[in-house]
Design a protein around this motif. Structure first.
Motif, short mmCIF file in Angstrom:
data_model
loop_
_atom_site.label_atom_id
_atom_site.label_comp_id
_atom_site.label_asym_id
_atom_site.label_seq_id
_atom_site.Cartn_x
_atom_site.Cartn_y
_atom_site.Cartn_z
N ALA A 89 0.81 -1.22 0.00
CA ALA A 89 0.00 0.00 0.00
C ALA A 89 0.85 1.27 0.00
N ARG A 90 2.13 1.17 0.32
CA ARG A 90 2.99 2.36 0.43
C ARG A 90 2.93 3.29 -0.78
N PRO A 91 2.98 2.78 -2.00
CA PRO A 91 2.96 3.69 -3.15
C PRO A 91 1.69 4.54 -3.24
N THR A 92 0.61 4.09 -2.64
CA THR A 92 -0.64 4.84 -2.70
C THR A 92 -0.82 5.78 -1.52
N ARG A 93 0.10 5.74 -0.56
CA ARG A 93 -0.03 6.56 0.65
C ARG A 93 0.77 7.85 0.49
N THR A 94 0.31 8.90 1.13
CA THR A 94 1.01 10.19 1.08
C THR A 94 1.96 10.38 2.25
N THR A 95 1.93 9.46 3.22
CA THR A 95 2.82 9.54 4.37
C THR A 95 3.64 8.27 4.46
N ASP A 96 4.72 8.31 5.25
CA ASP A 96 5.58 7.14 5.40
C ASP A 96 5.19 6.29 6.60
N HIS A 97 3.98 6.46 7.07
CA HIS A 97 3.48 5.64 8.17
C HIS A 97 1.98 5.41 7.98
N LEU A 98 1.46 4.47 8.73
CA LEU A 98 0.04 4.15 8.69
C LEU A 98 -0.39 3.78 10.09
N ALA A 99 -1.40 4.45 10.59
CA ALA A 99 -1.98 4.13 11.90
C ALA A 99 -3.40 3.63 11.67
N GLN A 120 -13.90 -4.31 11.62
CA GLN A 120 -13.71 -3.00 10.99
C GLN A 120 -12.26 -2.58 11.16
N LEU A 121 -11.72 -1.96 10.12
CA LEU A 121 -10.37 -1.41 10.16
C LEU A 121 -10.47 0.05 9.73
N ASP A 122 -10.08 0.95 10.61
CA ASP A 122 -10.17 2.38 10.32
C ASP A 122 -8.78 2.99 10.18
N ASP A 123 -8.64 3.88 9.22
CA ASP A 123 -7.41 4.63 9.02
C ASP A 123 -7.40 5.75 10.05
N ASP A 124 -6.59 5.61 11.07
CA ASP A 124 -6.57 6.59 12.16
C ASP A 124 -5.98 7.91 11.71
N ASP A 125 -5.11 7.89 10.68
CA ASP A 125 -4.53 9.12 10.14
C ASP A 125 -5.56 9.91 9.32
N GLU A 126 -6.28 9.19 8.46
CA GLU A 126 -7.23 9.82 7.55
C GLU A 126 -8.62 9.99 8.18
N LEU A 162 -2.81 -0.47 15.33
CA LEU A 162 -1.73 -1.10 14.57
C LEU A 162 -0.97 0.02 13.87
N LEU A 163 0.33 0.08 14.11
CA LEU A 163 1.15 1.14 13.53
C LEU A 163 2.17 0.55 12.59
N PHE A 164 2.23 1.10 11.38
CA PHE A 164 3.19 0.67 10.38
C PHE A 164 4.00 1.88 9.95
N GLY A 165 5.28 1.67 9.67
CA GLY A 165 6.11 2.80 9.24
C GLY A 165 7.37 2.34 8.57
N ASP A 166 8.07 3.31 8.01
CA ASP A 166 9.32 3.02 7.32
C ASP A 166 10.53 3.22 8.21
N GLY A 167 10.30 3.52 9.48
CA GLY A 167 11.40 3.75 10.42
C GLY A 167 11.97 2.45 10.94
N PRO A 168 12.76 2.54 12.01
CA PRO A 168 13.37 1.35 12.60
C PRO A 168 12.31 0.36 13.04
N SER A 169 12.53 -0.88 12.73
CA SER A 169 11.60 -1.95 13.13
C SER A 169 12.35 -3.26 13.15
N ASP A 170 11.60 -4.32 13.20
CA ASP A 170 12.19 -5.65 13.21
C ASP A 170 12.43 -6.17 11.80
#
Length: 177
Positions: A89-99, A120-126, A162-170
């Motif tokens: 989904a990253r290419p369709t997102r305007t931010t480098d994270h997803l909450a 239900q899954l809600d986009d907490d950012d949008e 659920l938080l997803f991002g391009d920063g440090p992770s596993d």
């Protein structure tokens, strides 16, 4: 399913294994309910407002700490299974994270394991629903997971961030609160 409940999150082989596990959970819960005269549905709310996975509201017979750590640990461990959905989904997102706020029903038995259903899954950012493709991907991935057993052996409704991002992770592309 395995002879003993999982101690970690595991991916089910497919719909047939999920249905078999659900049948085992249902039968065990029915046996337990008829033996004790108990049963029912518990409700818990978990999320950032309760320390990232705590129980805010619980049915009258259960303590307020209803498997808080088990739920938090299992959801954190489930993130790598969901990471591919975020990467796609990253290419369709305007931010480098997803909450996301995931409204989940966890159904389990303490001797068998726990299944996940995402109502239900809600986009907490949008502030609204997720894009259809991302929503479908995450729901499908969640449906393939078996979590460790909850000690109560109930159906628990959980709101979990659920938080997803391009920063440090596993390395999965996913992070957790």
């Amino acid at each position: 399913p395995a002879d003993s409940p999982p101690r970690r999150v595991r991916r089910l082989a497919g719909a047939a294994e999920r249905q078999q596990l659900l049948s085992l959970i249902t039968a065990a819960r029915e046996r337990r309910a008829s033996a004790t005269g108990a049963g029912g549905r518990l409700t818990a709310t978990a999320g950032a407002d309760t320390g990232g996975g705590g129980a805010a509201a619980v049915g009258p017979d259960m303590p307020s700490t209803l498997d808080r750590e088990t739920i938090r640990d299992a959801m954190h461990e489930a993130l790598p299974f969901l990471g591919d959905c975020y990467v796609d989904a990253r290419p369709t997102r305007t931010t480098d994270h997803l909450a996301i706020v995931a409204h989940l029903t966890l159904t389990g038995d303490p001797d068998i394991g726990t299944l996940v259903d995402a109502s239900q899954l809600d986009d907490d950012d949008e502030g609204g629903p997720l894009a259809t493709k991302l929503d479908d991907c995450l729901r499908a991935a969640l449906q393939t997971l078996e979590l460790p057993p909850l000690s109560t052996g109930a159906s628990i409704e959980v709101n979990y961030p659920l938080l997803f991002g391009d920063g440090p992770s596993d390395g999965s592309g996913a992070g957790a609160p």
